[in-house]
Design a protein around this motif. Sequence first.
Motif, PDB file in Angstrom:
ATOM      1  N   ILE A 100       0.599  -0.832  -0.151  1.00 22.28           N
ATOM      2  CA  ILE A 100       0.059   0.118  -0.301  1.00 22.28           C
ATOM      3  C   ILE A 100       1.071   1.287  -0.138  1.00 22.28           C
ATOM      4  O   ILE A 100       0.353   2.373  -0.826  1.00 22.28           O
ATOM      5  CB  ILE A 100      -1.094  -0.069   1.112  1.00 22.28           C
ATOM      6  N   HIS A 101       1.185   0.999   0.899  1.00 18.84           N
ATOM      7  CA  HIS A 101       2.840   2.466   1.087  1.00 18.84           C
ATOM      8  C   HIS A 101       3.506   2.481  -0.963  1.00 18.84           C
ATOM      9  O   HIS A 101       3.494   3.470  -1.068  1.00 18.84           O
ATOM     10  CB  HIS A 101       3.829   2.255   2.136  1.00 18.84           C
ATOM     11  N   GLU A 102       4.141   1.913  -1.357  1.00 19.39           N
ATOM     12  CA  GLU A 102       4.708   1.667  -2.197  1.00 19.39           C
ATOM     13  C   GLU A 102       3.461   2.138  -3.712  1.00 19.39           C
ATOM     14  O   GLU A 102       3.725   2.899  -3.912  1.00 19.39           O
ATOM     15  CB  GLU A 102       4.997   0.328  -2.767  1.00 19.39           C
ATOM     16  N   TYR A 103       2.302   1.838  -3.387  1.00 18.92           N
ATOM     17  CA  TYR A 103       1.572   1.907  -4.729  1.00 18.92           C
ATOM     18  C   TYR A 103       1.313   3.604  -4.165  1.00 18.92           C
ATOM     19  O   TYR A 103       0.621   3.845  -5.098  1.00 18.92           O
ATOM     20  CB  TYR A 103       0.351   0.706  -4.499  1.00 18.92           C
ATOM     21  N   GLU A 104       0.668   3.906  -3.572  1.00 19.81           N
ATOM     22  CA  GLU A 104      -0.270   4.981  -3.071  1.00 19.81           C
ATOM     23  C   GLU A 104       1.588   6.017  -3.107  1.00 19.81           C
ATOM     24  O   GLU A 104       1.204   7.361  -3.388  1.00 19.81           O
ATOM     25  CB  GLU A 104      -0.161   5.332  -1.894  1.00 19.81           C
ATOM     26  N   ALA A 105       2.521   6.043  -3.325  1.00 23.61           N
ATOM     27  CA  ALA A 105       3.614   6.709  -3.368  1.00 23.61           C
ATOM     28  C   ALA A 105       3.620   7.219  -4.666  1.00 23.61           C
ATOM     29  O   ALA A 105       4.028   8.703  -4.762  1.00 23.61           O
ATOM     30  CB  ALA A 105       5.275   5.852  -2.915  1.00 23.61           C
ATOM     31  N   SER A 106       2.334   6.388  -5.744  1.00 24.46           N
ATOM     32  CA  SER A 106       2.532   7.522  -6.987  1.00 24.46           C
ATOM     33  C   SER A 106       0.986   7.490  -7.026  1.00 24.46           C
ATOM     34  O   SER A 106       1.021   8.810  -8.454  1.00 24.46           O
ATOM     35  CB  SER A 106       2.872   6.315  -8.346  1.00 24.46           C
ATOM     36  N   LYS A 107       0.817   7.731  -6.270  1.00 19.57           N
ATOM     37  CA  LYS A 107      -0.837   7.909  -6.560  1.00 19.57           C
ATOM     38  C   LYS A 107      -0.855  10.054  -5.952  1.00 19.57           C
ATOM     39  O   LYS A 107       0.331  10.223  -4.887  1.00 19.57           O
ATOM     40  CB  LYS A 107      -1.472   7.498  -5.267  1.00 19.57           C
ATOM     41  N   PRO A 108      -2.322  11.065  -6.166  1.00 19.30           N
ATOM     42  CA  PRO A 108      -2.250  11.198  -5.293  1.00 19.30           C
ATOM     43  C   PRO A 108      -2.276  11.911  -4.009  1.00 19.30           C
ATOM     44  O   PRO A 108      -1.481  13.210  -3.849  1.00 19.30           O
ATOM     45  CB  PRO A 108      -3.406  12.242  -5.919  1.00 19.30           C
TER      46      PRO A 108
END
Length: 361
Positions: free
Chosen positions: A266-274
């Motif tokens: 989750i941390h990794e994927y959301e790092a590329s999200k707004p």
Amino acid sequence: MILVLASLIGVRCGYREADSAVPALAFAGTSLQPASGPLRVSVDNPRYFTDGSGKAIYLTGSHTWANLQDAGASDPPPVFDYPAYLAYLRAHNHNFFRLWSWEQAKWAPWSADATWFAPSVYERTGPGNALDGKPKFDLTRFNQAYFDRMRARIVEAGAQGIYVSVMLFDGWSVGRKPGAPGNPWSGHPYNANNNVNGVNGDPNGDGDGYEVQTLAISEITVLQEAYVRKVIDTVNDLDNVLYEICNESNQGSQEIRWQYRMIDLIHEYEASKPKQHPVGMTVPYPNGVNADLFASPAEWISPNEGGGYQTDPPAADGSKVVVVDTDHLWGVGGDRQWLWKSFARGLNNIYMDCYLSIINT
């Protein structure tokens, strides 16, 4: 017992005497205003989240088991009145609840009788029927109705000033629990009898699917990661979101590593999200160890009674935001003395609520 803490709004969060040197922080309490940004751990007072306003956001509320998927003894199960539920929360000044997820389509640990859950995460396309008599699941096809409902319910809660923890997985969906008469594994999509993809979540053939909440089956880990990304894609733009990896997964080193991996994902994927949102880890059951929560990469945790959380809650030390949830302490339990002790020691409180039996009395 209902958590009504409106009278505490504007009060400085209490600490034990040993913590008196900690700088005070303005306290937003449970004012039910729409979120002004995603929650993040407060730098000034890491016992709590903040939304960037400079004030601590004290999370408190109640949750009940059918607030995302309808559940019951009939098929289809009775429709949960979500607007009435939100009105109930708002009337009691609650600003937080867990959005329950059930992975199985039928059966539950607490009953030997049929219990149905709908909608499911995956489409039921067949060919062939699953153990519940309905078409088998296709694990490559998400059921968009599930995700549309999730988003709509979080949006509706946000308009009422309520934060929502999105439960991703459930330990009460993959196998038997101690002393409980039922087994939900027969209704799980990862049961080899229930999907068209040849996926087998019970490779040792013991009749439980505990292996799916480990990293032991790579093809299932890939499916789970795709599901987590789908959830994030569905709700990332919303400010009132938190995540919870799994409700009471089994205790064991494999299960702990699986939860840690999902937190990191989750941390990794959301790092590329707004937007980035807090991720929570709740204690495994049975035999959960609270130290595993504190050692995790999660921002918030919910412990069990170990260390006195049930009788004499220890003061939060700021290493994690601690949400004491009656679910993991009693199931349904607690009293005013426990509540006040928890609040005064920097813990956030939430209650597992037999909601329908309460509102019908």
